[in-house]
Design a protein around this motif. Structure first.
Motif, PDB file in Angstrom:
ATOM      1  N   PHE A 169     -14.831  11.201  18.645  1.00  0.00           N
ATOM      2  CA  PHE A 169     -15.256  10.627  19.923  1.00  0.00           C
ATOM      3  C   PHE A 169     -14.456   9.355  20.222  1.00  0.00           C
ATOM      4  CE2 PHE A 169     -17.773   8.472  23.040  1.00  0.00           C
ATOM      5  CZ  PHE A 169     -18.373   9.485  23.769  1.00  0.00           C
ATOM      6  N   HIS A 170     -14.314   8.491  19.227  1.00  0.00           N
ATOM      7  CA  HIS A 170     -13.559   7.251  19.438  1.00  0.00           C
ATOM      8  C   HIS A 170     -12.102   7.549  19.750  1.00  0.00           C
ATOM      9  CE1 HIS A 170     -16.483   4.144  18.711  1.00  0.00           C
ATOM     10  NE2 HIS A 170     -16.850   4.675  17.566  1.00  0.00           N
ATOM     11  N   VAL A 171     -11.524   8.532  19.073  1.00  0.00           N
ATOM     12  CA  VAL A 171     -10.120   8.876  19.326  1.00  0.00           C
ATOM     13  C   VAL A 171      -9.944   9.392  20.754  1.00  0.00           C
ATOM     14  CG1 VAL A 171      -8.262  10.464  18.705  1.00  0.00           C
ATOM     15  CG2 VAL A 171      -9.556   9.294  16.917  1.00  0.00           C
ATOM     16  N   ALA A 172     -10.848  10.265  21.174  1.00  0.00           N
ATOM     17  CA  ALA A 172     -10.730  10.852  22.506  1.00  0.00           C
ATOM     18  C   ALA A 172     -10.797   9.788  23.596  1.00  0.00           C
ATOM     19  CB  ALA A 172     -11.829  11.889  22.713  1.00  0.00           C
ATOM     20  N   PHE A 173     -11.684   8.826  23.456  1.00  0.00           N
ATOM     21  CA  PHE A 173     -11.830   7.811  24.497  1.00  0.00           C
ATOM     22  C   PHE A 173     -10.908   6.614  24.288  1.00  0.00           C
ATOM     23  CE2 PHE A 173     -15.521  10.206  25.620  1.00  0.00           C
ATOM     24  CZ  PHE A 173     -15.693   9.959  26.972  1.00  0.00           C
ATOM     25  N   GLY A 174     -10.249   6.532  23.144  1.00  0.00           N
ATOM     26  CA  GLY A 174      -9.282   5.461  22.942  1.00  0.00           C
ATOM     27  C   GLY A 174      -7.875   5.831  23.353  1.00  0.00           C
ATOM     28  N   LEU A 175      -7.577   7.133  23.435  1.00  0.00           N
ATOM     29  CA  LEU A 175      -6.215   7.567  23.737  1.00  0.00           C
ATOM     30  C   LEU A 175      -5.734   7.216  25.148  1.00  0.00           C
ATOM     31  CD1 LEU A 175      -5.915  11.029  21.943  1.00  0.00           C
ATOM     32  CD2 LEU A 175      -4.642   8.928  21.465  1.00  0.00           C
ATOM     33  N   PRO A 176      -6.525   7.376  26.202  1.00  0.00           N
ATOM     34  CA  PRO A 176      -5.974   7.069  27.543  1.00  0.00           C
ATOM     35  C   PRO A 176      -5.420   5.657  27.665  1.00  0.00           C
ATOM     36  CG  PRO A 176      -8.009   8.307  27.757  1.00  0.00           C
ATOM     37  CD  PRO A 176      -7.875   7.961  26.309  1.00  0.00           C
ATOM     38  N   PHE A 177      -6.181   4.669  27.244  1.00  0.00           N
ATOM     39  CA  PHE A 177      -5.682   3.290  27.331  1.00  0.00           C
ATOM     40  C   PHE A 177      -4.485   3.083  26.416  1.00  0.00           C
ATOM     41  CE2 PHE A 177      -5.651  -1.032  25.571  1.00  0.00           C
ATOM     42  CZ  PHE A 177      -5.402  -1.752  26.725  1.00  0.00           C
ATOM     43  N   ALA A 178      -4.521   3.661  25.211  1.00  0.00           N
ATOM     44  CA  ALA A 178      -3.421   3.492  24.268  1.00  0.00           C
ATOM     45  C   ALA A 178      -2.135   4.101  24.812  1.00  0.00           C
ATOM     46  CB  ALA A 178      -3.789   4.127  22.926  1.00  0.00           C
ATOM     47  N   ILE A 179      -2.219   5.292  25.377  1.00  0.00           N
ATOM     48  CA  ILE A 179      -1.031   5.933  25.945  1.00  0.00           C
ATOM     49  C   ILE A 179      -0.494   5.124  27.120  1.00  0.00           C
ATOM     50  CG2 ILE A 179      -0.208   7.996  27.144  1.00  0.00           C
ATOM     51  CD1 ILE A 179      -2.203   9.615  25.492  1.00  0.00           C
ATOM     52  N   PHE A 180      -1.384   4.662  27.981  1.00  0.00           N
ATOM     53  CA  PHE A 180      -0.973   3.864  29.138  1.00  0.00           C
ATOM     54  C   PHE A 180      -0.267   2.584  28.693  1.00  0.00           C
ATOM     55  CE2 PHE A 180      -2.036   0.456  32.163  1.00  0.00           C
ATOM     56  CZ  PHE A 180      -1.408   0.952  33.299  1.00  0.00           C
ATOM     57  N   LEU A 181      -0.822   1.901  27.706  1.00  0.00           N
ATOM     58  CA  LEU A 181      -0.237   0.643  27.240  1.00  0.00           C
ATOM     59  C   LEU A 181       1.127   0.862  26.599  1.00  0.00           C
ATOM     60  CD1 LEU A 181      -0.580  -2.430  26.616  1.00  0.00           C
ATOM     61  CD2 LEU A 181      -1.602  -1.726  24.450  1.00  0.00           C
ATOM     62  N   PHE A 226      -6.736  -4.339  18.931  1.00  0.00           N
ATOM     63  CA  PHE A 226      -7.775  -4.044  19.921  1.00  0.00           C
ATOM     64  C   PHE A 226      -8.594  -2.815  19.517  1.00  0.00           C
ATOM     65  CE2 PHE A 226      -5.124  -6.473  23.075  1.00  0.00           C
ATOM     66  CZ  PHE A 226      -6.090  -7.432  23.331  1.00  0.00           C
ATOM     67  N   GLN A 227      -7.916  -1.752  19.133  1.00  0.00           N
ATOM     68  CA  GLN A 227      -8.615  -0.528  18.777  1.00  0.00           C
ATOM     69  C   GLN A 227      -9.510  -0.744  17.564  1.00  0.00           C
ATOM     70  OE1 GLN A 227      -8.511   2.364  20.545  1.00  0.00           O
ATOM     71  NE2 GLN A 227     -10.082   3.150  19.172  1.00  0.00           N
ATOM     72  N   PHE A 228      -8.998  -1.444  16.568  1.00  0.00           N
ATOM     73  CA  PHE A 228      -9.783  -1.724  15.368  1.00  0.00           C
ATOM     74  C   PHE A 228     -11.045  -2.501  15.716  1.00  0.00           C
ATOM     75  CE2 PHE A 228     -11.045  -3.956  11.580  1.00  0.00           C
ATOM     76  CZ  PHE A 228     -10.788  -3.071  10.547  1.00  0.00           C
ATOM     77  N   LEU A 229     -10.908  -3.528  16.536  1.00  0.00           N
ATOM     78  CA  LEU A 229     -12.069  -4.347  16.887  1.00  0.00           C
ATOM     79  C   LEU A 229     -13.071  -3.562  17.723  1.00  0.00           C
ATOM     80  CD1 LEU A 229     -10.383  -7.775  17.721  1.00  0.00           C
ATOM     81  CD2 LEU A 229     -11.574  -7.098  15.636  1.00  0.00           C
ATOM     82  N   TRP A 230     -12.591  -2.728  18.656  1.00  0.00           N
ATOM     83  CA  TRP A 230     -13.505  -1.937  19.470  1.00  0.00           C
ATOM     84  C   TRP A 230     -14.363  -1.022  18.603  1.00  0.00           C
ATOM     85  CZ3 TRP A 230      -9.082  -0.460  23.311  1.00  0.00           C
ATOM     86  CH2 TRP A 230      -8.888  -1.517  24.197  1.00  0.00           C
ATOM     87  N   VAL A 231     -13.730  -0.339  17.670  1.00  0.00           N
ATOM     88  CA  VAL A 231     -14.466   0.610  16.837  1.00  0.00           C
ATOM     89  C   VAL A 231     -15.316  -0.123  15.807  1.00  0.00           C
ATOM     90  CG1 VAL A 231     -14.254   2.583  15.281  1.00  0.00           C
ATOM     91  CG2 VAL A 231     -12.666   2.332  17.189  1.00  0.00           C
ATOM     92  N   TRP A 232     -14.789  -1.183  15.229  1.00  0.00           N
ATOM     93  CA  TRP A 232     -15.518  -1.934  14.214  1.00  0.00           C
ATOM     94  C   TRP A 232     -16.823  -2.505  14.769  1.00  0.00           C
ATOM     95  CZ3 TRP A 232     -14.323  -2.633   9.044  1.00  0.00           C
ATOM     96  CH2 TRP A 232     -15.041  -3.621   8.362  1.00  0.00           C
ATOM     97  N   ASN A 233     -16.794  -2.974  16.008  1.00  0.00           N
ATOM     98  CA  ASN A 233     -17.974  -3.611  16.612  1.00  0.00           C
ATOM     99  C   ASN A 233     -18.816  -2.654  17.451  1.00  0.00           C
ATOM    100  OD1 ASN A 233     -17.292  -6.206  15.591  1.00  0.00           O
ATOM    101  ND2 ASN A 233     -15.812  -6.464  17.243  1.00  0.00           N
ATOM    102  N   ASP A 234     -18.461  -1.382  17.485  1.00  0.00           N
ATOM    103  CA  ASP A 234     -19.194  -0.436  18.328  1.00  0.00           C
ATOM    104  C   ASP A 234     -20.576  -0.150  17.761  1.00  0.00           C
ATOM    105  OD1 ASP A 234     -19.451   1.901  20.313  1.00  0.00           O
ATOM    106  OD2 ASP A 234     -19.722   2.857  18.352  1.00  0.00           O
ATOM    107  N   MET A 235     -21.551  -0.056  18.660  1.00  0.00           N
ATOM    108  CA  MET A 235     -22.885   0.350  18.243  1.00  0.00           C
ATOM    109  C   MET A 235     -23.392   1.540  19.051  1.00  0.00           C
ATOM    110  SD  MET A 235     -26.370  -1.897  17.773  1.00  0.00           S
ATOM    111  CE  MET A 235     -26.604  -2.203  19.517  1.00  0.00           C
TER     112      MET A 235
END
Length: 299
Positions: A169-181, A226-235
């Motif tokens: 789930f995290h990979v699927a929703f993290g890819l659009p921003f990562a690809i764009f950046l 950014f990706q590490f922090l988003w997933v690390w702090n996700d609840m």
């Protein structure tokens, strides 16, 4: 001749670069004063972290009776009992669950996004622009609308409540921003470098590994942080897709809040421990982070 001589200084003055407000303030105050102000501001922003650390090192009774700043006059109140109690419970398992979720997610997002960004930036294939527009459009899709459909899909696939389900789930929703950046960064690489590699007979994968990926380290490092922090702090995702056996730290601390109410000794020590890894990661890669943030600002 006289007119040209008179107007020359005016043109020279007009062509000189004008200092902005920040530059004029630095010139007036001096670099030493500015550095002192920046240090004071940094210490001010560290006050909440310092307070959290002190609260985590005191008992509940002392925290309820006194403010954390009294520790400067009563250092004997410090104790590590809160951390012993925390680690004796389920926090250790939730910590490793968080690592098992965050690390694979970050690696997969960076790897897949870097390859896709290179393809969108430098490879010609049918429908490239349309596919990139679709990727950009996915940036505005909120996570909340996918929770129920994905939960149903996970239930059918038998991965609901598992760590791989949370990672996917995290990979699927993290890819659009990562690809764009990364695409916007890769497209700024000089085309002459890639053309020289192609003239030497290098295949596309070799160009990506040997030319594009090394040059993209600043942007990749920034994305990784950014990706590490988003997933690390996700609840939110953890609450929906992780069961009690696979819960990360955020869900574990949330359950402690529900169970113990205002038991700040447990919550503060757990929150402070969860800060350590992100701080180490940031300070280890801050050079690349700053370069990535400045990338594209100056051509």
């Amino acid at each position: 001749m006289t007119t040209a001589t008179a107007t020359a200084p005016a043109r020279s003055h007009a062509g000189a670069p004008r200092r902005n407000v920040i530059g004029r303030i630095v010139d007036r105050l001096g670099s030493g004063v500015v550095q002192l102000v920046m240090i004071l501001l940094g210490l001010f922003w560290l006050v909440p972290t310092l307070g959290l650390m002190v609260v985590s090192l005191r008992t509940t009774e002392v925290n309820n009776a006194e403010g954390w700043w009294t520790i400067f006059t009563k250092p004997a109140e410090l104790t590590i009992a809160n951390y012993r109690d925390l680690l004796a419970g389920g926090f250790g398992a939730s910590f490793w669950n968080t690592v098992a979720i965050t690390v694979p997610t970050t690696i997969l997002v960076i790897g897949i996004a870097a390859m896709a960004a290179y393809a969108f930036a430098w490879m010609e294939f049918p429908g490239r622009d349309l596919l990139f527009l679709i990727v950009v459009a996915l940036l505005i899709v909120p996570i909340q609308i996918a929770l129920i459909p994905v939960a149903a899909l996970y239930g059918q696939a038998g991965i609901f409540g598992s760590i791989p389900g949370v990672v996917l789930f995290h990979v699927a929703f993290g890819l659009p921003f990562a690809i764009f950046l990364l695409r916007n960064f890769f497209i700024g690489i000089p085309a002459s470098l890639l053309e020289a590699a192609r003239m030497d007979g290098a295949p596309e994968w070799r160009i990506f590994v040997s030319v594009v990926f090394p040059l993209g380290k600043p942007a990749i490092a920034s994305l990784g942080i950014f990706q590490f922090l988003w997933v690390w702090n996700d609840m939110l995702i953890a609450l929906v897709f992780a069961n009690s056996a696979n819960q990360p730290m955020t869900k574990y601390l949330q359950s402690q809040m529900r169970q113990f109410g205002t038991n700040m000794d447990i919550l503060s020590s757990g929150a402070f421990l969860s800060l350590i890894i992100p701080l180490v990661l940031f300070f280890a890669f801050q050079r690349y982070f700053v370069q990535g943030m400045m990338a594209g600002s100056v051509k």
